[in-house]
Structures are given as C-alpha cells and as structure tokens.
Enzyme design. Structure first.
Site, PDB file in Angstrom:
ATOM      1  N   ASP A 158       4.404  -6.241  10.044  1.00  0.00           N
ATOM      2  CA  ASP A 158       5.274  -5.350  10.609  1.00  0.00           C
ATOM      3  C   ASP A 158       5.306  -6.682  11.885  1.00  0.00           C
ATOM      4  OD1 ASP A 158       5.611  -3.934   9.018  1.00  0.00           O
ATOM      5  OD2 ASP A 158       5.806  -2.099  10.466  1.00  0.00           O
ATOM      6  N   ASP A 182       0.225  -4.029  12.639  1.00  0.00           N
ATOM      7  CA  ASP A 182       0.328  -3.836  11.027  1.00  0.00           C
ATOM      8  C   ASP A 182       0.918  -5.461  11.045  1.00  0.00           C
ATOM      9  OD1 ASP A 182       2.329  -4.644   8.649  1.00  0.00           O
ATOM     10  OD2 ASP A 182       2.508  -2.283   8.132  1.00  0.00           O
ATOM     11  N   THR A 185      -1.989   7.230   0.073  1.00  0.00           N
ATOM     12  CA  THR A 185      -2.387   6.403  -1.245  1.00  0.00           C
ATOM     13  C   THR A 185      -3.337   5.902  -0.510  1.00  0.00           C
ATOM     14  OG1 THR A 185      -1.999   6.208  -2.598  1.00  0.00           O
ATOM     15  CG2 THR A 185      -1.930   8.182  -2.775  1.00  0.00           C
ATOM     16  N   ARG A 239       0.915  -0.805   0.068  1.00  0.00           N
ATOM     17  CA  ARG A 239       0.044   0.093   0.138  1.00  0.00           C
ATOM     18  C   ARG A 239       0.990   0.962   0.250  1.00  0.00           C
ATOM     19  NH1 ARG A 239      -4.555   0.035   4.749  1.00  0.00           N
ATOM     20  NH2 ARG A 239      -2.932   0.450   6.314  1.00  0.00           N
TER      21      ARG A 239
HETATM   22  C1  PRP Z   1      -1.411  -4.529   4.332  1.00  0.00           C
HETATM   23  C2  PRP Z   1      -1.522  -6.093   4.673  1.00  0.00           C
HETATM   24  C3  PRP Z   1      -2.720  -5.976   3.471  1.00  0.00           C
HETATM   25  C4  PRP Z   1      -3.219  -4.249   3.131  1.00  0.00           C
HETATM   26  C5  PRP Z   1      -4.279  -4.703   3.451  1.00  0.00           C
HETATM   27  O1  PRP Z   1      -0.238  -4.798   3.366  1.00  0.00           O
HETATM   28  O2  PRP Z   1      -0.992  -7.052   4.886  1.00  0.00           O
HETATM   29  O3  PRP Z   1      -2.227  -7.068   2.878  1.00  0.00           O
HETATM   30  O4  PRP Z   1      -1.804  -3.451   3.647  1.00  0.00           O
HETATM   31  O5  PRP Z   1      -4.296  -3.399   2.941  1.00  0.00           O
HETATM   32  P1  PRP Z   1      -5.777  -2.777   1.955  1.00  0.00           P
HETATM   33  O6  PRP Z   1      -7.138  -3.603   2.283  1.00  0.00           O
HETATM   34  O7  PRP Z   1      -6.059  -1.091   2.296  1.00  0.00           O
HETATM   35  O8  PRP Z   1      -4.932  -3.189   0.679  1.00  0.00           O
HETATM   36  P2  PRP Z   1       0.870  -3.862   3.093  1.00  0.00           P
HETATM   37  O9  PRP Z   1       0.489  -2.951   2.353  1.00  0.00           O
HETATM   38  O10 PRP Z   1       1.310  -2.978   4.727  1.00  0.00           O
HETATM   39  O11 PRP Z   1       2.349  -4.447   3.124  1.00  0.00           O
HETATM   40  P3  PRP Z   1       3.205  -5.510   3.490  1.00  0.00           P
HETATM   41  O12 PRP Z   1       2.196  -7.003   4.477  1.00  0.00           O
HETATM   42  O13 PRP Z   1       4.490  -6.238   3.036  1.00  0.00           O
HETATM   43  O14 PRP Z   1       3.265  -4.705   5.142  1.00  0.00           O
END
Ligand code: PRP
Length: 207
Positions: free
Chosen positions: A202, A199, A107, A103
């Site tokens: 993390d 998160d 945005t 993400r």
């Molecule tokens: C987080 C989570 C999902 C996403 C959900 O990943 O693990 O994949 O955000 O958010 P959304 O429904 O608003 O799209 P992130 O992009 O933080 O990556 P990561 O898993 O590497 O921490």
C-alpha cells in the site's frame, strides 16, 4: 539467529528509518526502498559461488573470477516489485520470475494468484525478494514452489521481519538464507509487524 543476517550498515538503517516514518509518501517510499535494496544485495550476494578464470587485459594475462551460476530474481507481488529494479541494475543478466501471493485477511493464509518462473531452477542462484516477513506464510509458500522447480540455492532479501515469522520460516525452510535490515518486536493480532512500517504494498503504490 542461525541463517539470518541483519544488515546493520548505517546507510541501510538510515533508509529503513525513512521507510518506517508514516510521513514518507509513496513517491519517496519507492525511491528509498529501491536504494536500500541495492545496498542489501551487495551483502546478500557476498557468498555467491565463483569460478577462477584467466583474462587478458590490454597489457597482460591475469586471473579473475566469474559467477558460477545464473541468477534468477523472484519478487513476491506486490511489495517485492519495489526492490526489483535496483537489484536488476546491479545484476543485469539475471532472469526475473514472479510470484503473486496475497494474504487472506482473516486467516492470514498466503494464496497464490500468479506464478511465472523459469522451469528449472536447479543450477541457479535464486534471490527471493519480499520486504515484509510477518507470519512467514508467504515465504514458506514461495519456497515450496521454488523447491518444486528444483531450487537449492535460495536467498531472501527482506527489509523487516517478525521473530514469529523467522521461526516459522526456519522450521520449514532450513536452507534458506535470510538477509534483513531489522528483526522487529512482534506481530499484532492482525498479523502486522510491530513497529514495522505498515503495509509495504500500500505504501509503495498508494492503494
Ligand atoms: C504482505 C507482504 C508479504 C506478506 C508477508 O503482502 O508484502 O508478501 O504480506 O506476510 P506473511 O509473512 O504473514 O505471509 P500482502 O499479502 O499484503 O500483498 P501485497 O504485497 O500485494 O500488499
């Protein structure tokens, strides 16, 4: 909510509570997330198509069932990795595809940084794995990619979802069947699920 199954089994809910707890360290978080994934996959695969077969036991011939379609597991990096191993242990013949989505911080738009999937998903049962469903942007992006590859039978194994995200996903991906352990209250203004568990990426990897 249509298309959404909330798994209320006490073992799932017990583990979810451990994962929500801010005192749960990465080592324990990985173990518990893996355990809960194994419990959830049992429910998520309940309606897999099967074919009748006959089988010879050492004593007699009887009827049985076998899975109709090959299974493809698709964890969304990074957090989906935390649920992959235990699911793969239960469906050892599954193929595994990977989708890297991040993400964008302001945005909240989901951006691909990795795609590695079987070329044709038409006759396959696809299990998308992502423990967090916040705005739903990542799931919608992943589903668009899976649809391009012909996927028709897709289930999402998820741990915590926000109602806003579920609405968004239902609108764009009406055929997706969602299996989750909780539909939380809402998103905060940074796009994090409340109360959620923080998160997941993390917390799994300590970064
Ligand atoms: C987080 C989570 C999902 C996403 C959900 O990943 O693990 O994949 O955000 O958010 P959304 O429904 O608003 O799209 P992130 O992009 O933080 O990556 P990561 O898993 O590497 O921490």
């Amino acid at each position: 909510m249509k298309g959404v199954t909330v798994i209320t089994h006490p073992l799932v809910q017990h583990n979810l509570t451990r994962l929500r707890d801010e005192r749960t360290e990465p080592q324990e978080f990985r173990r518990v997330l893996s355990e809960v994934a194994a419990l959830m996959i049992y429910e998520a695969t309940r309606t897999f198509a099967t074919d009748k077969v006959t089988v010879r036991t050492p004593l007699a011939t009887t009827r049985g069932l076998k899975l109709r379609r090959e299974v493809v597991l698709v964890p969304v990096l990074r957090a989906g990795l935390g649920m992959l191993d235990s699911i793969l242990q239960l469906i050892p013949k599954a193929r595994v595809g990977f989708i890297g989505l991040k993400r964008e911080e302001t945005t909240l738009a989901a951006q691909f940084y990795h795609k590695s999937l079987p070329k044709d998903l038409r006759q396959r049962e696809v299990i998308l794995i992502d423990p967090m469903l916040a705005t739903g942007g990542s799931t919608v992006a992943a589903m668009a990619l899976l649809a391009e590859l012909g996927a028709r039978n897709v289930r999402l194994v998820n741990l915590v979802a926000a109602p806003e995200g579920i609405r968004h996903v239902r609108q764009h991906c009406p055929t997706l069947r969602i299996f989750t352990a909780a539909i939380d209250a809402k998103l905060n203004r940074h796009g994090f699920i409340l109360p959620g568990l923080g998160d997941a990426g993390d917390r799994l990897f300590g970064v």
